[in-house]
Scaffold this active site. Structure first.
Site, PDB file in Angstrom:
ATOM      1  N   LYS A 116      70.623 -28.780  25.633  1.00  0.00           N
ATOM      2  CA  LYS A 116      72.039 -27.824  26.067  1.00  0.00           C
ATOM      3  C   LYS A 116      71.569 -27.832  27.112  1.00  0.00           C
ATOM      4  CE  LYS A 116      72.971 -27.872  20.753  1.00  0.00           C
ATOM      5  NZ  LYS A 116      73.606 -27.454  19.615  1.00  0.00           N
ATOM      6  N   LYS A 198      76.187 -42.168  19.159  1.00  0.00           N
ATOM      7  CA  LYS A 198      77.080 -41.637  17.515  1.00  0.00           C
ATOM      8  C   LYS A 198      78.173 -40.488  17.624  1.00  0.00           C
ATOM      9  CE  LYS A 198      74.518 -38.360  14.867  1.00  0.00           C
ATOM     10  NZ  LYS A 198      73.746 -37.310  14.357  1.00  0.00           N
ATOM     11  N   LYS A 201      81.815 -35.058  17.354  1.00  0.00           N
ATOM     12  CA  LYS A 201      83.776 -34.037  17.412  1.00  0.00           C
ATOM     13  C   LYS A 201      83.744 -33.381  18.953  1.00  0.00           C
ATOM     14  CE  LYS A 201      81.087 -30.027  15.480  1.00  0.00           C
ATOM     15  NZ  LYS A 201      80.956 -29.921  14.108  1.00  0.00           N
TER      16      LYS A 201
END
Length: 336
Positions: A116, A198, A201
């Site tokens: 991140k 994957k 969103k």
């Protein structure tokens, strides 16, 4: 004979972005089967979302929408405790206490912090670094026996267990040591445009993800554009046919059909028919939930009532643990 006490299960989702069918088939739908076996606590994890800058008005709306989606998907707020993490002050309080029992070396090893940080290089904040301690607090507050986790969250559960065992070693059996949930797992849904990763969103390519609130035409269009291959055979082969295999997984999970049966159903038929069938199946699956969601969002009185009741229940359960922790570490008892 007294009824055997149910074990406790804890899980939640962040209130950022729009949920995809990956979130639904991989986690949310699976939660519905768990409340028969476990006493379940499901959080709207809005404190965790603050590690990334949010638009305040939009963020508040998304958090409330997520709560409504939990209920619309079939989670009964009378049967499960569905609550807002930020409404229950015990989370932040326990997080600070546990941070004093967590080692820098443990946090330095967290791969998600590194991932991140590379994506948000302009906002590498302390909250992002201590995120695993807050997650440990979420779980340990409710004395959770089991936590459903994907591979990307296993490391966080491991540090949770380490922190709990360390604390228990000093003060006695204060925390239940949580185990990863190993029952029936949900489907792993991959991106429609890059089936090697994957479905997300936060994907910038809107055609890569199917969102829970997409209308039927949008859903069908996205599946029509899904990446496949050139041999036109509906056959499951993750290595050589990742796009087709992903669509088979989605169709199988949506319709409850075995992969072999799906292959047989579309034997000799082209990808056009197959993609259309997958799109129809997903649209039909989501329509009742979307309709229920709209009903819930329009009924402000109902939504406010169940939010208030569940927040109170979450505080009651979690505060029992926090009071025990405060006493163990020697904090002065509150006088009210």
């Amino acid at each position: 004979m007294a009824e055997e006490k149910k074990k406790i299960l804890y899980s939640g989702m962040q209130a950022t972005g729009d949920l995809t069918i990956g979130n639904y088939l991989g986690a949310l739908r699976n939660w519905m089967t768990l409340n028969e076996e476990y006493e379940c606590f499901f959080g709207v994890m809005d404190l965790h979302s603050l590690t990334v800058r949010q638009n305040p008005a939009e963020f508040r709306q998304r958090a409330r929408n997520l709560f409504a989606l939990y209920v619309a998907a079939g989670l009964d707020p009378e049967k499960n405790c569905i609550y807002f993490q930020s409404h229950v002050s015990t989370h932040a309080q326990l997080s600070w206490i546990l941070s004093c029992y967590t080692y820098m070396g443990e946090l330095n090893r967290m791969t998600q912090f590194k991932d991140k940080s590379s994506k948000h290089a302009d906002n590498i904040n302390a909250g992002l670094y201590t995120y695993p301690v807050l997650m440990a607090s979420d779980i340990l507050l409710f004395q959770a026996d089991v936590v459903p986790v994907g591979k990307d969250q296993l490391q966080h559960l491991e540090i949770t267990r380490d922190i709990a065992q360390r604390f228990n070693g000093i003060y006695g059996d204060v925390f239940t040591i949580p185990e990863p949930y190993t029952g029936k797992i949900g489907a792993r849904v991959m991106s429609l445009q890059d089936p090697t990763k994957k479905m997300s969103k936060s994907d910038e390519n809107t055609n890569a993800s199917v969102y829970l609130m997409d209308d039927a035409d949008t859903i069908r269009r996205k599946f029509k554009r899904a990446v496949t291959d050139s041999d036109a055979e509906v056959r499951y082969d993750v290595v050589n046919k990742p796009g087709v295999s992903n669509l088979i997984d989605i169709y199988s999970a949506t319709c409850g059909k075995d992969i072999k049966d799906v292959e047989k159903e579309f034997e000799g038929r082209g990808y056009g028919d197959f993609k259309m069938a997958v799109g129809d199946a997903v649209a039909n699956m989501l329509t009742p939930m979307q309709e229920r969601y709209e009903e819930i969002r329009k009924d402000k009185e109902y939504l406010d009532r169940v939010i208030r009741a569940n927040d109170e229940k979450a505080f009651y359960f979690s505060n029992k643990t926090l009071r025990k922790v405060k006493k163990k570490v020697g904090l002065t008892e509150e006088i009210r």
